[in-house]
Motif scaffolding. Sequence first.
Motif, mmCIF file in Angstrom:
data_model
loop_
_atom_site.group_PDB
_atom_site.id
_atom_site.type_symbol
_atom_site.label_atom_id
_atom_site.label_comp_id
_atom_site.label_asym_id
_atom_site.label_seq_id
_atom_site.Cartn_x
_atom_site.Cartn_y
_atom_site.Cartn_z
ATOM 1 N N GLY A 45 0.971 -1.485 -0.030
ATOM 2 C CA GLY A 45 0.029 0.095 -0.320
ATOM 3 C C GLY A 45 0.848 0.793 -0.052
ATOM 4 O O GLY A 45 2.393 1.602 -0.918
ATOM 5 N N ASN A 46 0.625 2.036 1.261
ATOM 6 C CA ASN A 46 1.391 3.111 1.045
ATOM 7 C C ASN A 46 2.761 3.387 1.587
ATOM 8 O O ASN A 46 3.066 4.138 2.420
ATOM 9 C CB ASN A 46 0.170 4.768 1.689
ATOM 10 N N SER A 47 2.921 2.204 2.108
ATOM 11 C CA SER A 47 3.941 2.189 3.645
ATOM 12 C C SER A 47 5.395 1.297 3.262
ATOM 13 O O SER A 47 5.138 0.501 2.888
ATOM 14 C CB SER A 47 3.072 1.348 4.841
ATOM 15 N N LEU A 48 6.476 1.199 3.453
ATOM 16 C CA LEU A 48 7.472 0.157 3.993
ATOM 17 C C LEU A 48 7.467 0.061 5.002
ATOM 18 O O LEU A 48 7.582 1.135 6.287
ATOM 19 C CB LEU A 48 8.551 0.983 3.844
ATOM 20 N N VAL A 49 7.251 -1.197 4.981
ATOM 21 C CA VAL A 49 7.421 -1.819 6.639
ATOM 22 C C VAL A 49 8.777 -2.785 6.516
ATOM 23 O O VAL A 49 8.898 -3.226 5.994
ATOM 24 C CB VAL A 49 6.125 -3.079 6.714
ATOM 25 N N ARG A 76 3.576 8.913 2.226
ATOM 26 C CA ARG A 76 3.134 9.888 1.595
ATOM 27 C C ARG A 76 3.841 11.368 2.168
ATOM 28 O O ARG A 76 3.851 11.018 3.176
ATOM 29 C CB ARG A 76 1.765 10.449 2.604
ATOM 30 N N GLY A 77 3.682 11.844 1.167
ATOM 31 C CA GLY A 77 5.031 13.105 0.913
ATOM 32 C C GLY A 77 6.708 13.629 1.103
ATOM 33 O O GLY A 77 6.863 13.909 1.759
ATOM 34 N N ALA A 78 6.687 11.574 0.997
ATOM 35 C CA ALA A 78 8.454 11.115 1.399
ATOM 36 C C ALA A 78 9.178 11.999 0.534
ATOM 37 O O ALA A 78 8.413 11.494 -0.862
ATOM 38 C CB ALA A 78 8.239 10.122 1.148
ATOM 39 N N GLN A 79 10.356 11.903 0.636
ATOM 40 C CA GLN A 79 11.578 12.130 -0.954
ATOM 41 C C GLN A 79 12.351 11.085 -0.324
ATOM 42 O O GLN A 79 12.745 10.474 0.143
ATOM 43 C CB GLN A 79 12.035 13.053 0.446
ATOM 44 N N LEU A 80 12.882 10.625 -1.555
ATOM 45 C CA LEU A 80 13.710 10.164 -2.101
ATOM 46 C C LEU A 80 15.189 9.659 -2.598
ATOM 47 O O LEU A 80 14.641 10.916 -3.749
ATOM 48 C CB LEU A 80 12.735 8.961 -3.343
ATOM 49 N N GLU A 94 23.934 -4.781 -2.335
ATOM 50 C CA GLU A 94 25.848 -5.125 -2.922
ATOM 51 C C GLU A 94 25.487 -5.091 -4.002
ATOM 52 O O GLU A 94 25.686 -4.854 -5.441
ATOM 53 C CB GLU A 94 26.105 -5.810 -1.947
ATOM 54 N N THR A 95 23.754 -5.016 -4.607
ATOM 55 C CA THR A 95 23.223 -5.862 -5.836
ATOM 56 C C THR A 95 22.603 -4.437 -6.564
ATOM 57 O O THR A 95 21.636 -4.199 -6.049
ATOM 58 C CB THR A 95 22.416 -7.057 -6.290
ATOM 59 N N ASP A 96 23.171 -4.311 -8.522
ATOM 60 C CA ASP A 96 23.046 -2.351 -8.678
ATOM 61 C C ASP A 96 21.826 -3.020 -8.894
ATOM 62 O O ASP A 96 21.057 -1.733 -8.749
ATOM 63 C CB ASP A 96 23.871 -2.209 -9.355
ATOM 64 N N SER A 97 20.722 -3.677 -9.366
ATOM 65 C CA SER A 97 20.033 -4.042 -10.466
ATOM 66 C C SER A 97 18.769 -4.336 -8.996
ATOM 67 O O SER A 97 17.643 -3.562 -9.049
ATOM 68 C CB SER A 97 19.528 -6.051 -11.143
ATOM 69 N N VAL A 98 18.737 -4.740 -7.922
ATOM 70 C CA VAL A 98 18.093 -5.202 -6.755
ATOM 71 C C VAL A 98 18.219 -3.412 -5.583
ATOM 72 O O VAL A 98 16.445 -3.290 -5.789
ATOM 73 C CB VAL A 98 18.229 -6.083 -5.779
ATOM 74 N N ILE A 99 19.199 -2.523 -5.548
ATOM 75 C CA ILE A 99 18.705 -1.204 -5.042
ATOM 76 C C ILE A 99 18.461 -0.564 -6.099
ATOM 77 O O ILE A 99 16.815 0.866 -5.894
ATOM 78 C CB ILE A 99 20.451 -0.845 -5.114
ATOM 79 N N ARG A 100 17.947 -0.867 -7.587
ATOM 80 C CA ARG A 100 17.660 -0.183 -8.366
ATOM 81 C C ARG A 100 15.512 -0.082 -8.564
ATOM 82 O O ARG A 100 15.177 0.574 -8.584
ATOM 83 C CB ARG A 100 18.353 -0.232 -10.157
ATOM 84 N N GLU A 101 15.831 -1.528 -9.134
ATOM 85 C CA GLU A 101 14.627 -1.945 -8.492
ATOM 86 C C GLU A 101 13.824 -1.112 -7.540
ATOM 87 O O GLU A 101 12.633 -1.250 -7.204
ATOM 88 C CB GLU A 101 14.100 -3.284 -8.916
ATOM 89 N N TRP A 102 14.446 -0.915 -6.095
ATOM 90 C CA TRP A 102 13.913 -1.027 -5.015
ATOM 91 C C TRP A 102 13.701 0.535 -5.339
ATOM 92 O O TRP A 102 12.258 1.428 -4.943
ATOM 93 C CB TRP A 102 14.702 -1.470 -3.154
ATOM 94 N N PHE A 103 14.951 1.748 -5.999
ATOM 95 C CA PHE A 103 14.473 2.985 -5.569
ATOM 96 C C PHE A 103 12.824 3.302 -7.055
ATOM 97 O O PHE A 103 12.126 3.799 -6.088
ATOM 98 C CB PHE A 103 15.557 3.878 -6.329
ATOM 99 N N LYS A 105 7.659 5.311 -7.507
ATOM 100 C CA LYS A 105 6.389 5.268 -8.218
ATOM 101 C C LYS A 105 5.416 5.521 -7.107
ATOM 102 O O LYS A 105 4.140 6.406 -7.300
ATOM 103 C CB LYS A 105 5.951 3.817 -9.293
ATOM 104 N N VAL A 106 5.905 4.884 -6.169
ATOM 105 C CA VAL A 106 4.432 4.541 -4.943
ATOM 106 C C VAL A 106 4.049 6.660 -4.922
ATOM 107 O O VAL A 106 3.110 6.680 -4.280
ATOM 108 C CB VAL A 106 4.894 3.949 -3.367
ATOM 109 N N ILE A 107 5.478 6.794 -4.298
ATOM 110 C CA ILE A 107 5.504 8.833 -3.643
ATOM 111 C C ILE A 107 5.375 9.655 -4.799
ATOM 112 O O ILE A 107 3.949 10.074 -4.457
ATOM 113 C CB ILE A 107 6.742 8.813 -3.097
ATOM 114 N N ASP A 108 5.378 8.877 -6.322
ATOM 115 C CA ASP A 108 4.419 9.994 -6.978
ATOM 116 C C ASP A 108 3.439 9.593 -6.863
ATOM 117 O O ASP A 108 2.606 11.071 -7.358
ATOM 118 C CB ASP A 108 5.362 9.841 -8.804
ATOM 119 N N LYS A 109 3.028 8.326 -7.474
ATOM 120 C CA LYS A 109 0.848 8.539 -7.103
ATOM 121 C C LYS A 109 0.403 9.037 -5.762
ATOM 122 O O LYS A 109 -0.895 9.219 -6.502
ATOM 123 C CB LYS A 109 0.825 6.796 -6.614
#
Length: 128
Positions: A43-47, A74-78, A106-115, A120-124
Amino acid sequence: TSPESDGSTPELEKAGLLNKTKIAEGGRKLRKNWSPSWVVLVGNSLVFFKDPKSQTPSSWKPGNSCPESSVDLRGAQLQWTNDLSSKKNVFKLRTVTGNEFLLQSETDSVIREWFNTIHKVIDKLDRE
Ligand code: I3P
């Protein structure tokens, strides 16, 4: 209707293991303490869950295990950061309440996907 507006369980967007440290609480700087964390975007949360070894993708569900903490996006900055850590692949998440976290893999693709997914959630939420 969105997954949450009908009262059903919010959609699980992403889950996985990241290194995490909280660096500020309510705008006050904290001492760094990196540790592995099972991170779930729902949803709107990172747990955040402790003891990632005992976690599985289903164990975040209500009643199955107790989150260590959670963050309202909501309203967070990344933002990517090179100066806040000697580690590579680090981004900073800042909540409206002035809590700041660094997340790293340590894995570039992993951190990029999370970012990208958190972004996307913050923008939404910004557009609501
Ligand atoms: C900190 C620890 C962190 C390090 C931090 C150190 O020392 O080594 O891993 O952050 O650097 O202060 P201590 O365990 O004694 O608290 P990074 O790994 O992110 O570089 P910092 O003070 O430059 O933030």
